[in-house]
Design an enzyme around this catalytic site. Structure first.
Site, short mmCIF file in Angstrom:
data_model
loop_
_atom_site.label_atom_id
_atom_site.label_comp_id
_atom_site.label_asym_id
_atom_site.label_seq_id
_atom_site.Cartn_x
_atom_site.Cartn_y
_atom_site.Cartn_z
N GLU A 41 -18.13 4.35 -14.54
CA GLU A 41 -16.97 4.70 -13.70
C GLU A 41 -15.65 4.20 -14.29
O GLU A 41 -14.59 4.72 -13.98
CB GLU A 41 -17.15 4.18 -12.27
CG GLU A 41 -17.06 2.67 -12.07
CD GLU A 41 -18.38 1.94 -12.28
OE1 GLU A 41 -19.27 2.48 -12.96
OE2 GLU A 41 -18.51 0.81 -11.76
N GLY A 81 1.53 2.85 -2.69
CA GLY A 81 1.09 3.66 -3.83
C GLY A 81 1.95 3.45 -5.07
O GLY A 81 2.19 4.38 -5.83
N CYS A 91 -25.31 -0.81 -12.59
CA CYS A 91 -25.35 -2.26 -12.76
C CYS A 91 -26.36 -2.89 -11.78
O CYS A 91 -27.55 -2.69 -11.96
CB CYS A 91 -23.96 -2.86 -12.66
SG CYS A 91 -23.84 -4.40 -13.58
N ARG A 147 -24.36 -10.65 -15.74
CA ARG A 147 -25.00 -11.82 -16.35
C ARG A 147 -26.50 -11.61 -16.52
O ARG A 147 -27.15 -12.32 -17.26
CB ARG A 147 -24.82 -13.06 -15.45
CG ARG A 147 -23.40 -13.51 -15.29
CD ARG A 147 -23.31 -14.84 -14.55
NE ARG A 147 -21.98 -15.02 -13.98
CZ ARG A 147 -20.91 -15.45 -14.67
NH1 ARG A 147 -21.03 -15.73 -15.94
NH2 ARG A 147 -19.75 -15.56 -14.07
N SER A 149 0.81 -1.23 0.00
CA SER A 149 0.00 0.00 0.00
C SER A 149 0.84 1.28 0.00
O SER A 149 0.46 2.27 0.62
CB SER A 149 -0.96 0.05 1.21
OG SER A 149 -1.77 -1.08 1.21
N TYR A 198 -13.31 -7.69 -0.85
CA TYR A 198 -12.58 -7.57 0.42
C TYR A 198 -11.15 -8.09 0.30
O TYR A 198 -10.27 -7.72 1.06
CB TYR A 198 -13.30 -8.33 1.54
CG TYR A 198 -14.43 -7.54 2.14
CD1 TYR A 198 -14.19 -6.27 2.69
CD2 TYR A 198 -15.72 -8.03 2.16
CE1 TYR A 198 -15.23 -5.52 3.22
CE2 TYR A 198 -16.77 -7.29 2.71
CZ TYR A 198 -16.51 -6.03 3.23
OH TYR A 198 -17.52 -5.28 3.76
N MET A 226 -28.83 -0.34 -10.82
CA MET A 226 -29.88 -0.11 -11.82
C MET A 226 -30.93 -1.21 -11.75
O MET A 226 -32.13 -0.98 -11.79
CB MET A 226 -29.22 -0.05 -13.21
CG MET A 226 -30.19 -0.07 -14.38
SD MET A 226 -30.49 -1.76 -14.98
CE MET A 226 -31.09 -1.45 -16.62
N GLN A 227 -30.45 -2.45 -11.61
CA GLN A 227 -31.38 -3.58 -11.57
C GLN A 227 -32.33 -3.47 -10.37
O GLN A 227 -33.51 -3.78 -10.47
CB GLN A 227 -30.60 -4.90 -11.53
CG GLN A 227 -29.77 -5.13 -12.80
CD GLN A 227 -28.91 -6.39 -12.74
OE1 GLN A 227 -28.80 -7.04 -11.69
NE2 GLN A 227 -28.28 -6.74 -13.86
N HIS A 246 -21.00 0.26 -16.65
CA HIS A 246 -20.22 0.90 -15.58
C HIS A 246 -19.52 2.14 -16.13
O HIS A 246 -18.39 2.05 -16.62
CB HIS A 246 -19.15 -0.07 -15.05
CG HIS A 246 -19.71 -1.25 -14.34
ND1 HIS A 246 -19.77 -1.32 -12.96
CD2 HIS A 246 -20.25 -2.40 -14.81
CE1 HIS A 246 -20.31 -2.48 -12.61
NE2 HIS A 246 -20.61 -3.15 -13.71
N1 GLN Z 1 -25.17 -9.22 -10.29
C1 GLN Z 1 -25.65 -8.48 -11.42
C2 GLN Z 1 -25.48 -9.23 -12.73
O1 GLN Z 1 -24.66 -10.12 -12.83
C3 GLN Z 1 -25.00 -7.11 -11.47
C4 GLN Z 1 -23.53 -7.15 -11.70
C5 GLN Z 1 -22.82 -5.86 -11.32
O2 GLN Z 1 -23.32 -5.05 -10.57
N2 GLN Z 1 -21.62 -5.68 -11.82
O3 GLN Z 1 -26.14 -8.94 -13.68
#
Ligand code: GLN
Length: 555
Positions: free
Chosen positions: A535, A17, A378, A488, A15, A55, A381-382, A533
Site C-alpha cells: 500500500e 486538507g 504484514c 520485527r 483537518s 488513534y 499475512m502472519q 506493505h
Molecule cells: N507485529 C508484526 C511484526 O512486527 C507485524 C507488523 C505490521 O503489521 N506492520 O512483525
C-alpha cells in the site's frame, strides 16, 4: 540552483486538507515541468510517528529509505509519484534532538542555546533542504495560534524576508456555513489571517475550505480584509474524491497565481491528460464491489494507504470498491459467516500486539475454507500463516512469537537481528528490501500479467513504467521487486518445507537474508499474504499490481 519555496499553513480548525492541497500544488507544478519535493513539519515532540498509536495520528507511512512518517507523505507520493525520504518528514522532536546533540558535542561552546536563533535556524536549515529542486513545498502541521508551532512560523517569517519573491505563503482556512442564518461566514478566516499577520507573515494566497460554493462577493470580501489579491483567493469545496482537487485548483489558477507571485512566466495550462483520464474513469465507474477490512482500528485514517490503494485498484478495474470495516476483536467462530458474507474480498490488516489477532485468524480460516479472495498484509499475512499451521498442519498451539514467546510452534518468529533490540523507535526492519518472485506463482503473474498492466490501453501506458511498480530487474527464473517493510517478526523457515508440502507456497523471498516475503495458496482463487506493505507504493497513476490483481479476483 534557483529554488523556490512554498509554505503551506492552516488556520481556524485542523483537518482542512492541507496535505491534499500541498500534494495538489506539487502535482500542478510537476505538470508544468518543474522538479518538486514536498515536506511535512509536525510540531509534536516525538522523533517520528513510529511510536504513536494510530488513534493518535492515523497511519504511520513508511518511506523507501526506512523512515516512519506522517500519513500526509502518502498523499504526496500518491499524487506526485515522488519517492519521499526521511528528509521529507520533520518533527519538533527531531529539531530539538539535533540541537541538543550539537550542544552536548560542544558545537556552541559558550553560547546560551535558545529557541531563537538556535531552534529556528535548525528549522530553517531543514526547510531549505539539500536537493536540487525548482520548488520545495513545506507543509506545517497544526493550526495557526498553536503554541507548539510558533518556532516554525518564526522560521517561515525569517525565510520569507531572506528569500524575497522566491518564497510564497499559502494559508488554508475554513468558511463555515451557518444554517440558521443561511450564511457563509468569513470572520474566522479574517481572524486567522490576522493571527498570521501578528506573527509577521502576510499570506500571498488563501485557500478557503467550504462545504458550499463561495461566490465572488465573498472572495472579494476576504481579499480586501486580508490584503490578498482576488485571483489569489481560491476555494476548496467538498469534492466527491480528493483526486479532483488538483484539477479544481488548476481551474481556479492556483499554480498560475504562485508563479506570478514568484515572477515566473505562466505560459500554457498543462493538459494533465493521464490524470484527467483517471478522473474520467473514476467518474464513470458505477458498479460496486464490497471489500472487508479486518482490523482493530475503527478509524478511517488508521489504514489510509490500504483504503486508497483499494479505491485506486478498483477504478482501474472499473469498479467502485466499497470498504467495510470488520472489527477483528468482535469476530468469533459463531458470527464470522454473518460478518463476512456478502463481501467479495477480505483484507487482513497490519498491526501490532495481541488485541484482535484471534479474530484475524478466524477470518483467515473462514476465507480460506470458503475460497473468498483474501489479502493479508504484514500482521495479516502472519495470521494467515498461523491459521494454516493450526488448522492444516495440525499444530493447534501454533502462534507468532510476538503473541506468545513460549509457543512450541513459533511459525512466525522474531528476526535474528531484532532479538537484542531494546530501543523501540525506528528499530524495526524498515523500508525497501528486495523480493524475488517465484515464476509461475499467482504473485509473479500479478506483477507481470496484462491484468496488472490494468484494463485499457491508457492504463497499460500508465504502468509500463517499471520503476513505479518497483520492479528492479530479473533474477534467474524470477523477478526482482523492491517493497517497503515495517516489522520485527517473520515467517520461520524451519517450517517452510511443511507449508509448501501442505499447499501454502513461499513465492516471494528476500535473496539477501532468505526471508519469506510472500505466501500464497495457489489452489485458491486469490489467497496471498505479503510481509511487506504494497500500500505504501501504490499511486494514482501506478496502483500496485497486487491490489489490481486482488480486486480483479474479487470482481
Ligand atoms: N507485529 C508484526 C511484526 O512486527 C507485524 C507488523 C505490521 O503489521 N506492520 O512483525
Amino acid at each position: 540552483m534557483n529554488t523556490n519555496y512554498i509554505f503551506v499553513t492552516g488556520g481556524v480548525v485542523s483537518s482542512l486538507g492541507k496535505g491534499i492541497i500541498s500534494a495538489s500544488i506539487g502535482k500542478l507544478l510537476q505538470a508544468r515541468g518543474f522538479k518538486v519535493t514536498i515536506q511535512k513539519f509536525d510540531p509534536y515532540i516525538n522523533i517520528d510517528p513510529g511510536t504513536l498509536n494510530p488513534y493518535e495520528h492515523g497511519e504511520c507511512y513508511v518511506t523507501e529509505d526506512g523512515f516512519e512518517t506522517d500519513l500526509d507523505l502518502g498523499h504526496y507520493e500518491r499524487f506526485t509519484g515522488i519517492h519521499t525520504t526521511r528528509n521529507n518528514s520533520i518533527t519538533t522532536g527531531r529539531i530539538y534532538k539535533t540541537v541538543i546533540d550539537r550542544e552536548r558535542h560542544g558545537d556552541y561552546l559558550g553560547k546560551t542555546i535558545q529557541v531563537v536563533p538556535h531552534i529556528t535556524d535548525e528549522i530553517k536549515r531543514r526547510m531549505l533542504g539539500e536537493g536540487t529542486f525548482d520548488f520545495v513545498i513545506t507543509e506545517v502541521g497544526g493550526t495557526i495560534g498553536d503554541i507548539e508551532s510558533a518556532p516554525f512560523m518564526e522560521a517561515i517569517r525569517q525565510l520569507r524576508w531572506e528569500l524575497g519573491r522566491k518564497a510564497v505563503c499559502v494559508h488554508l482556512t475554513y468558511v463555515p456555513y451557518l444554517k440558521a442564518a443561511d450564511e457563509l461566514k468569513t470572520k474566522p478566516t479574517q481572524h486567522s489571517v490576522k493571527e498570521l499577520q501578528g506573527l509577521g507573515i502576510q499570506p500571498d494566497i488563501l485557500v478557503l475550505r467550504t462545504e458550499r460554493h463561495l461566490d465572488d462577493h465573498i472572495r472579494m470580501k476576504v481579499a480586501s480584509f486580508c490584503n490578498v489579491d482576488l485571483e489569489c483567493v481560491v476555494q476548496s469545496e467538498d469534492m466527491p474524491s480528493i483526486y479532483e482537487v488538483p484539477v479544481s485548483m488548476q481551474h481556479q489558477g492556483l499554480d498560475a497565481a504562485i508563479m506570478r507571485k514568484i515572477g515566473i512566466p505562466v505560459g500554457e495550462t498543462p493538459a494533465m491528460k493521464s490524470w484527467r483520464d483517471f478522473l474520467d474513469k473514476q467518474r464513470n465507474t458505477t458498479r460496486e464491489i464490497h471489500i472487508g477490512l479486518v482490523g482493530k482500528y475503527d478509524l478511517q485514517d488508521a489504514y489510509k494507504s490500504i483504503r486508497e490503494s483499494l479505491n485506486l485498484a478498483g477504478i482501474y478495474n472499473d469498479v467502485k470498491a466499497k470498504l467495510h470495516f470488520v472489527n477483528s476483536e468482535e469476530l468469533t467462530v459463531q458470527n464470522v459467516s454473518e460478518k463476512l458474507d456478502g463481501l467479495q474480498g477480505i483484507v487482513i490488516c497490519p498491526g501490532f500486539g495481541q488485541r484482535g489477532i484471534e479474530g484475524k485468524i478466524i477470518a483467515a480460516e473462514y476465507t480460506r475454507t470458503h475460497d473468498i479472495p483474501t489479502f493479508g498484509i504484514c500482521l495479516g499475512m502472519q495470521m494467515m500463516v498461523v491459521e494454516f499451521a493450526r488448522n492444516v498442519l495440525g499444530y493447534k498451539d501454533a502462534n507468532s512469537a510476538e503473541m506468545n514467546p513460549d509457543t512450541p510452534h513459533n511459525v512466525i518468529d522474531i528476526m535474528e537481528e531484532q532479538k537484542n533490540i531494546t530501543q523501540m523507535g525506528g528499530t524495526m526492519r524498515l523500508g525497501a528490501y528486495e523480493c524475488e518472485l517465484v515464476k509461475g506463482s499467482k504473485s509473479y503473474e500479478a506483477y507481470t500479467s496484462n491484468a496488472s498492466r490494468q484494463g485499457g490501453e491508457k492504463s497499460a501506458q500508465l504502468s509500463s513504467n517499471s520503476e513505479a511498480l518497483s520492479i528492479v530487474g530479473e533474477k534467474g527464473e524470477g523477478l526482482l521487486t523492491k517493497e517497503r517493510h515495517r516489522h520485527r517478526y517473520e515467517f520461520n523457515n524451519a517450517y517452510k518445507a511443511e507449508y509448501e508440502q501442505a499447499g501454502m507456497k513461499c513465492v516471494g523471498i528476500n535473496p539477501a537474508a532468505d526471508l519469506v516475503e510472500i505466501v500464497e495458496i495457489p489452489d485458491k482463487r486469490w489467497y496471498i499474504g505479503t510481509q511487506f506493505h504494497p500500500e505504501y507504493s501504490s499511486t494514482v497513476l501506478h496502483p500496485h499490481p497486487l491490489f489490481i490483481s486482488f480486486i480483479k479476483a474479487c470482481k
